[in-house]
Design an enzyme around this catalytic site. Structure first.
Site, PDB file in Angstrom:
ATOM      1  N   ASP A  34     -16.095  41.002  52.894  1.00 37.76           N
ATOM      2  CA  ASP A  34     -15.727  41.588  51.602  1.00 37.76           C
ATOM      3  C   ASP A  34     -14.475  40.926  51.025  1.00 37.76           C
ATOM      4  O   ASP A  34     -13.715  40.268  51.721  1.00 37.76           O
ATOM      5  CB  ASP A  34     -15.464  43.087  51.804  1.00 37.76           C
ATOM      6  CG  ASP A  34     -15.751  43.919  50.564  1.00 37.76           C
ATOM      7  OD1 ASP A  34     -15.793  43.359  49.462  1.00 37.76           O
ATOM      8  OD2 ASP A  34     -15.925  45.140  50.729  1.00 37.76           O
ATOM      9  N   GLU A  76     -21.042  52.588  44.391  1.00 39.90           N
ATOM     10  CA  GLU A  76     -19.727  53.075  44.811  1.00 39.90           C
ATOM     11  C   GLU A  76     -18.838  53.404  43.617  1.00 39.90           C
ATOM     12  O   GLU A  76     -18.040  54.342  43.672  1.00 39.90           O
ATOM     13  CB  GLU A  76     -19.043  52.045  45.700  1.00 39.90           C
ATOM     14  CG  GLU A  76     -18.700  50.740  45.014  1.00 39.90           C
ATOM     15  CD  GLU A  76     -18.080  49.729  45.968  1.00 39.90           C
ATOM     16  OE1 GLU A  76     -16.944  49.321  45.721  1.00 39.90           O
ATOM     17  OE2 GLU A  76     -18.738  49.350  46.947  1.00 39.90           O
TER      18      GLU A  76
END
Length: 661
Positions: free
Chosen positions: A423, A478
């Site tokens: 990430d 998200e």
């Protein structure tokens, strides 16, 4: 002639002369284009054609015609590098013959398993006054065209490219679906750009970028009956990810290179040449009706074939983080999500950030062993780290060079981990692109399945690196959990993605929140809308956001539907829709068809499904829609066929799925 026109039309002389000038110019320009033409190349079916020319400034020019209509007006090509300008002042050096291209390949992480690419290829060549040559290779298929630059011989002193002179001049009346490029080193912990902005919807071309940094690929345009999707593909070491920049006139878009901040510490942002012969990434122009563009696979058709023999193992995954957050990355909760994946028949569970401190390596080994006994494989999260982000989540700083990656990968392999989610990358600079490729190359011998988040667009890498199952590069679910403003925009956003971001490349949107998001945010989509995303959105590994507790609250027939979804799609096809308004797609796997549809509008929408698009004859199956079965589903058996289509009415922000027998 002007006097004749004035008498016939009653126009003043000056106006008549102006009209005549326009008429004559319109008649003259095609003749000039034909006179200056250097050759063309057409698609196998003859409906698309690229024409090449050279203008008075010595600039290579191209235009794209669909059924005789100009989809892209004459636009320049060329590259500018250190000490060399291969964009103007060139002379034509010849054109090669038209050559057929045939490529058949298998792809497990996309919307179609077996793919057939057929195109015609032709190479055009130019030279500058120093004798340095530039070749432009065109490949034109029935669903679009693509070009790339090639340097067949070395250019002394040339190492870095400064500018790509290519433009795309679309009709001035066209409309667009465009995602702005975010400013580098902004946003959460300075993690931008991550391709996580909202698309502007159906805006006139020429609408300026709101952030001042251009537009990401892919970019979608509509001009009358023509739909055009612009993207790029097949990035290698030395390449940088590019973007579109606003041109001088409405409808004109330029190629832009990355900002200097989008690079590794001490690394390059601009593209560079490692060796000759050299070639650029493909610039891709998918064009046709909406179905042609939505069903296109040009992004992988043009990608390099597999660089490694790493296995591709798609699947479905349980995942605690989106609805439960960092605090639940602990052993007992993750063990529950292993059990959840096992009950659903899913291959994976993803253990997200902070597993190294909140679970620890010893207990992770225990968790992996437990999961193996349940038939579940474990994926683990990593921070890409480096000084390009301030994100505190760990593990961090363990993947920055080859030696550290090998140490970490050896440890993970010994633990039995199946793959990584990495990430918070730092943009599109050439050194950052090289970092992605290093991660993929080093992970391949271990058989790790890879997923990149906070990341750039895959651009066909999933074909070249088969163990790359998915990448984020999208404002996913998200964001809807963070604040109500994001949740409010989900319906339109979700109905846009199948036509833009998810056309060529797998997308880790992490869908499916059928019960609720959290106590702070109210979901704006119906349960069936959420369920439909399991079919609409394509990802090699599909990470489902719904928790085990939430899944226990939906009807058994919904759980059975999700359990029965195949891990690999054998075929896909667009059935109906309009970007940002509604989307209906059919996907085939395991010998049967699955259909998913969503309505993003504020009111109900009627749909008609034709059995002819799903194999013909009489079709029967299970339809799941919005209804009264908690938490908001209904089901019924349906039958439809010739002369008797299936008619549906979706509520506002509603959806459906259909599983054929």
């Amino acid at each position: 002639m002007a006097e004749v026109l004035r008498r016939l039309c009653g126009l003043p002389m000056r106006t008549a002369c102006a009209v005549v000038a326009v008429v004559l110019l319109a008649a003259w320009l095609p003749l000039q284009a034909a006179a200056a033409s250097l050759g063309d190349v057409a698609s196998p079916d003859g409906r698309l054609r690229v024409e090449m020319a050279l203008d008075d400034a010595g600039r290579p020019m191209w235009r794209l015609l669909r059924e005789g209509r100009e989809a892209v007006a004459p636009s320049p090509l060329g590259m500018v590098g250190e000490g060399v300008d291969l964009s103007q002042g060139l002379v034509f050096a010849g054109v090669g013959p038209v050559q057929p291209v045939a490529d058949d390949y298998e792809l497990l992480s996309g919307k179609r398993r077996h793919n057939e690419y057929r195109a015609n290829r032709r190479v055009f060549r130019w030279k500058d006054t120093q004798g340095h040559g530039l070749a432009v290779a065109w490949q034109v298929s029935n669903d679009g065209a693509a070009f790339r630059y090639e340097l067949e011989r070395a250019v002394p002193g040339l190492q870095t490219w400064k500018r790509d002179a290519a433009t795309f001049r679309l009709p001035a009346g066209a409309h667009a679906w465009l995602q702005p490029m975010a400013e580098p080193r902004t946003g959460f912990a300075r993690t931008n750009p991550s391709y996580e902005e909202y698309y502007l919807q159906d805006v006139p071309v020429g609408t300026p970028t709101p952030m001042g940094h251009g537009w990401v690929f892919p970019a979608l345009f509509r001009s009358g009956n023509d739909w055009i999707l612009l993207s790029e593909g097949s990035l290698r070491r030395g390449d940088a990810g590019s973007r579109l920049l606003d041109g001088a006139t409405p409808g004109e878009y330029l190629i832009g290179f990355p900002d200097g901040r989008e690079a590794l510490p001490g690394g390059a942002a601009l593209p560079w040449i490692g060796a000759f012969p050299w070639r650029s990434p493909w610039r891709i122009v998918a064009v046709g009706d909406l179905a042609t563009v939505a069903d296109s696979t040009l992004g992988t058709d043009l990608a390099d074939p597999p660089a490694v023999a790493a296995p591709s193992v798609p699947g479905k995954a349980s995942w605690s983080w989106p609805l439960l957050g960092d605090d639940h990355t602990v052993f007992e909760v993750q063990k529950q999500f292993v059990d959840y994946a096992a009950r659903m028949g899913w291959r994976y569970t993803l253990v997200d950030a902070l597993w190294d401190t909140q679970i620890g390596e010893d207990r992770m080994h225990e968790l992996v062993d437990y999961a193996r006994g349940k038939g579940v494989s474990v994926l683990v999260w990593y921070n890409s780290a480096g000084d390009w982000n301030d994100a505190p989540q760990t593990p961090r700083g363990r993947l920055l060079d080859h030696a550290s990656r090998v140490r970490e990968f050896d440890r993970l392999k010994a633990m039995g981990v199946a793959g990584l989610k990495v990430d918070f990358f730092g943009g599109d600079g050439s050194s950052m692109i090289a970092y992605y490729l290093d991660l993929l190359a080093d992970a391949a011998p271990y058989g790790f399945q890879m997923n990149f988040h906070g990341a750039t667009l895959p651009r066909g890498w999933q074909r070249t690196w088969p163990h790359l199952q998915t990448m984020e590069a999208v404002r996913g679910l998200e964001f809807a959990t963070f604040e109500q403003a994001n949740a409010d925009r989900v319906p339109v956003h979700a109905a846009t993605l199948p036509f833009v971001r998810n056309v060529f490349d797998p997308m880790d949107f992490t869908p499916l929140a059928m019960v609720k998001l959290n106590d702070r945010v109210q979901r704006r989509t119906s349960p069936a809308f959420e369920l439909a995303q399991s079919v609409l959105f394509v990802s090699g590994i599909q990470h489902y956001a719904e928790t085990a507790d939430g899944m226990a609250q939906v009807p058994e027939y919904v759980r059975a539907f999700l359990t029965g979804l195949p891990e690999v799609w054998d075929d896909s096809r667009f059935l109906d829709g309009y970007p940002g308004q509604y989307a209906v797609f059919a996907r085939q796997g395991g010998g049967r068809w699955f259909v998913g549809g969503i309505n993003a509008g504020p009111g109900p929408r009627k749909l008609t499904l034709d059995a002819g698009r799903l194999g013909g004859g009489v079709q029967r199956g299970l339809l799941i829609v919005d209804g009264d079965d908690a938490p908001g589903f209904a089901r019924r058996r349906v039958e439809f066929g010739p002369g008797k289509p299936l008619e549906l009415e979706l509520p506002a922000a509603g959806g459906f799925v259909l599983q054929l027998d």
